[in-house]
Design a protein around this motif. Structure first.
Motif, PDB file in Angstrom:
ATOM      1  N   LEU A  77       0.617  -0.894  -0.296  1.00  0.00           N
ATOM      2  CA  LEU A  77      -0.246  -0.277   0.068  1.00  0.00           C
ATOM      3  C   LEU A  77       0.396   1.004  -0.139  1.00  0.00           C
ATOM      4  O   LEU A  77       0.282   1.769  -0.728  1.00  0.00           O
ATOM      5  CB  LEU A  77      -1.394   0.180   1.127  1.00  0.00           C
ATOM      6  CG  LEU A  77      -1.912  -1.364   1.430  1.00  0.00           C
ATOM      7  CD1 LEU A  77      -2.639  -1.225   2.793  1.00  0.00           C
ATOM      8  CD2 LEU A  77      -3.202  -1.195  -0.474  1.00  0.00           C
ATOM      9  N   LEU A 109      -9.032  -3.165  -2.462  1.00  0.00           N
ATOM     10  CA  LEU A 109      -7.832  -4.010  -3.206  1.00  0.00           C
ATOM     11  C   LEU A 109      -8.915  -5.252  -3.756  1.00  0.00           C
ATOM     12  O   LEU A 109      -9.812  -5.661  -3.347  1.00  0.00           O
ATOM     13  CB  LEU A 109      -7.261  -4.356  -0.855  1.00  0.00           C
ATOM     14  CG  LEU A 109      -6.727  -3.567  -0.723  1.00  0.00           C
ATOM     15  CD1 LEU A 109      -6.851  -4.060   0.671  1.00  0.00           C
ATOM     16  CD2 LEU A 109      -5.733  -3.068  -0.681  1.00  0.00           C
ATOM     17  N   LEU A 119      -6.162  -8.188   7.854  1.00  0.00           N
ATOM     18  CA  LEU A 119      -7.110  -7.248   7.104  1.00  0.00           C
ATOM     19  C   LEU A 119      -7.784  -6.446   8.301  1.00  0.00           C
ATOM     20  O   LEU A 119      -7.732  -5.077   8.545  1.00  0.00           O
ATOM     21  CB  LEU A 119      -8.309  -7.166   6.149  1.00  0.00           C
ATOM     22  CG  LEU A 119      -7.574  -7.343   4.655  1.00  0.00           C
ATOM     23  CD1 LEU A 119      -8.836  -8.247   3.907  1.00  0.00           C
ATOM     24  CD2 LEU A 119      -6.844  -6.526   3.816  1.00  0.00           C
ATOM     25  N   ARG A 155      -7.518  -2.640   9.526  1.00  0.00           N
ATOM     26  CA  ARG A 155      -9.083  -1.867   9.384  1.00  0.00           C
ATOM     27  C   ARG A 155      -8.277  -1.291  11.529  1.00  0.00           C
ATOM     28  O   ARG A 155      -9.082   0.121  11.735  1.00  0.00           O
ATOM     29  CB  ARG A 155      -9.946  -2.219   9.776  1.00  0.00           C
ATOM     30  CG  ARG A 155      -9.904  -2.516   8.447  1.00  0.00           C
ATOM     31  CD  ARG A 155     -11.143  -3.673   8.199  1.00  0.00           C
ATOM     32  NE  ARG A 155     -12.037  -4.432   6.991  1.00  0.00           N
ATOM     33  CZ  ARG A 155     -11.897  -6.196   7.076  1.00  0.00           C
ATOM     34  NH1 ARG A 155     -11.079  -6.094   7.859  1.00  0.00           N
ATOM     35  NH2 ARG A 155     -12.000  -6.441   6.317  1.00  0.00           N
ATOM     36  N   VAL A 187      -6.614   0.289   6.281  1.00  0.00           N
ATOM     37  CA  VAL A 187      -7.693   0.219   5.486  1.00  0.00           C
ATOM     38  C   VAL A 187      -8.765   0.068   5.873  1.00  0.00           C
ATOM     39  O   VAL A 187      -9.523   0.386   7.214  1.00  0.00           O
ATOM     40  CB  VAL A 187      -7.893  -1.388   5.297  1.00  0.00           C
ATOM     41  CG1 VAL A 187      -8.676  -2.125   4.399  1.00  0.00           C
ATOM     42  CG2 VAL A 187      -6.511  -1.228   4.899  1.00  0.00           C
ATOM     43  N   THR A 201     -13.353  -0.488   5.395  1.00  0.00           N
ATOM     44  CA  THR A 201     -14.017  -1.016   4.378  1.00  0.00           C
ATOM     45  C   THR A 201     -15.824  -0.912   4.611  1.00  0.00           C
ATOM     46  O   THR A 201     -15.782  -0.289   5.484  1.00  0.00           O
ATOM     47  CB  THR A 201     -14.745  -2.755   5.194  1.00  0.00           C
ATOM     48  OG1 THR A 201     -13.459  -3.133   5.052  1.00  0.00           O
ATOM     49  CG2 THR A 201     -15.585  -3.338   3.887  1.00  0.00           C
ATOM     50  N   SER A 229     -12.863  -3.580  -0.030  1.00  0.00           N
ATOM     51  CA  SER A 229     -11.724  -2.575   1.419  1.00  0.00           C
ATOM     52  C   SER A 229     -10.657  -1.898   0.882  1.00  0.00           C
ATOM     53  O   SER A 229     -10.791  -2.164  -1.119  1.00  0.00           O
ATOM     54  CB  SER A 229     -10.838  -3.363   1.549  1.00  0.00           C
ATOM     55  OG  SER A 229     -12.186  -4.452   2.688  1.00  0.00           O
ATOM     56  N   HIS A 230     -10.476  -0.557   0.855  1.00  0.00           N
ATOM     57  CA  HIS A 230      -9.306  -0.163   0.567  1.00  0.00           C
ATOM     58  C   HIS A 230      -8.600   0.797   1.209  1.00  0.00           C
ATOM     59  O   HIS A 230      -8.858   1.209   2.420  1.00  0.00           O
ATOM     60  CB  HIS A 230     -10.144   0.981  -0.569  1.00  0.00           C
ATOM     61  CG  HIS A 230     -11.569   2.197   0.122  1.00  0.00           C
ATOM     62  ND1 HIS A 230     -12.415   1.194   0.329  1.00  0.00           N
ATOM     63  CD2 HIS A 230     -10.395   3.283   1.013  1.00  0.00           C
ATOM     64  CE1 HIS A 230     -13.075   2.718   1.186  1.00  0.00           C
ATOM     65  NE2 HIS A 230     -12.177   3.635   1.537  1.00  0.00           N
ATOM     66  N   ALA A 231      -7.469   0.766   0.660  1.00  0.00           N
ATOM     67  CA  ALA A 231      -6.387   1.552   1.434  1.00  0.00           C
ATOM     68  C   ALA A 231      -7.048   3.050   1.645  1.00  0.00           C
ATOM     69  O   ALA A 231      -7.376   4.135   1.043  1.00  0.00           O
ATOM     70  CB  ALA A 231      -5.032   1.504   0.693  1.00  0.00           C
ATOM     71  N   THR A 232      -6.467   3.984   3.521  1.00  0.00           N
ATOM     72  CA  THR A 232      -6.321   4.632   3.186  1.00  0.00           C
ATOM     73  C   THR A 232      -5.613   6.035   3.238  1.00  0.00           C
ATOM     74  O   THR A 232      -5.507   6.725   4.373  1.00  0.00           O
ATOM     75  CB  THR A 232      -7.508   5.222   4.352  1.00  0.00           C
ATOM     76  OG1 THR A 232      -6.845   3.988   5.631  1.00  0.00           O
ATOM     77  CG2 THR A 232      -8.432   4.067   4.646  1.00  0.00           C
TER      78      THR A 232
END
Length: 247
Positions: free
Chosen positions: A29, A40, A61, A65, A70, A72, A77-80
């Motif tokens: 990431l 993701l 994951l 989180r 990450v 959701t 789910s996506h990178a922050t």
């Protein structure tokens, strides 16, 4: 996201396996393999990528989180991670004409696996109607002025040699957003030397100009072609060059 590592790796330290996978995913990431904000891959694909079980991926994951790295939502789910800017002023920007998003501005980008425009297929050496990765970019100011649109098609060479691009082949149909701002960085990291040629033409009957960028590698193999249309009446496209000192 192909990896040569086979199945579950034996533990060599006191770290739980899921913690190690969380660390490896975090590294990807941070280096932009999965850009901030992009979804993701699913648990099954991540499990295949890291050579572990889906339960191990699920636990990894969850670690990310809890750390706020990450998120959701209904898209998955996506990178922050915010991360540093990808490009510097002296580097190529992908796609040509892309600009930093300002508050209220429209800045959209998507990818699809489809047949490219005929002129792109010819430039890339693709057979007619042969699908490839096609990237579309659109940007406009908060007031709707200064609109830019760009369509990029990638060659078979680029997809064969740049793993970060190749992974979009299987994800293109369900990728809601894909800026691909690091495309040129990924190409260089794959050992490709980039050469580009930009042609600027005025569109007949419209206050717009078209910029066509062709990029090839050190072996003269085509990598990508982009057509950018800029509203020349409302916007300006600025090119910046840095020349090395005489020596």
């Amino acid at each position: 996201m192909a990896r040569t590592t086979p199945h579950d790796r034996p533990l060599t330290t006191a770290q739980p396996l899921y913690w190690r996978i969380a660390t490896e995913l975090l590294d990807e990431l941070r280096d932009g393999t999965v850009p901030p904000g992009e979804r993701l891959p699913g648990e099954r694909r991540l499990a295949e990528h890291f050579g572990v079980s889906r339960e191990t991926v699920r636990q990894a994951l969850e670690v990310l989180r809890h750390s706020g790295l990450v998120a959701t939502d209904r898209r998955g789910s996506h990178a922050t991670l915010s991360g540093p800017p990808v490009e510097t002023a002296a580097s190529l920007t992908f796609p040509v004409g892309a600009r930093a998003t300002s508050p209220g501005a429209v800045d959209l980008a998507t990818v699809a696996w489809e047949a490219p425009p005929p002129e792109h297929a010819e430039a890339l050496g693709l057979a007619p109607h042969c699908p490839t990765l096609v990237h579309r970019y659109e940007s406009a100011g908060a007031d709707g002025r200064g609109r830019r649109t760009a369509v990029t098609s990638f060659s078979a060479v680029a997809l064969a040699e740049v793993a970060e691009l190749a992974r979009y082949r299987d994800r293109a149909h369900d990728t809601g957003s894909a800026q691909l701002r690091r495309a040129y960085d990924w190409m260089r990291r794959a050992g490709l030397t980039l050469h580009h040629r930009d042609a600027i033409t005025r569109l007949p009957g419209a206050p717009s100009v078209r910029v066509t960028r062709r990029v090839h590698d050190q072996h003269a193999r085509p990598l990508e072609i982009t057509d950018l249309v800029v509203d020349a009446q409302q916007d300006a496209l600025v090119y910046e060059f840095t020349l090395p000192a005489a020596g």
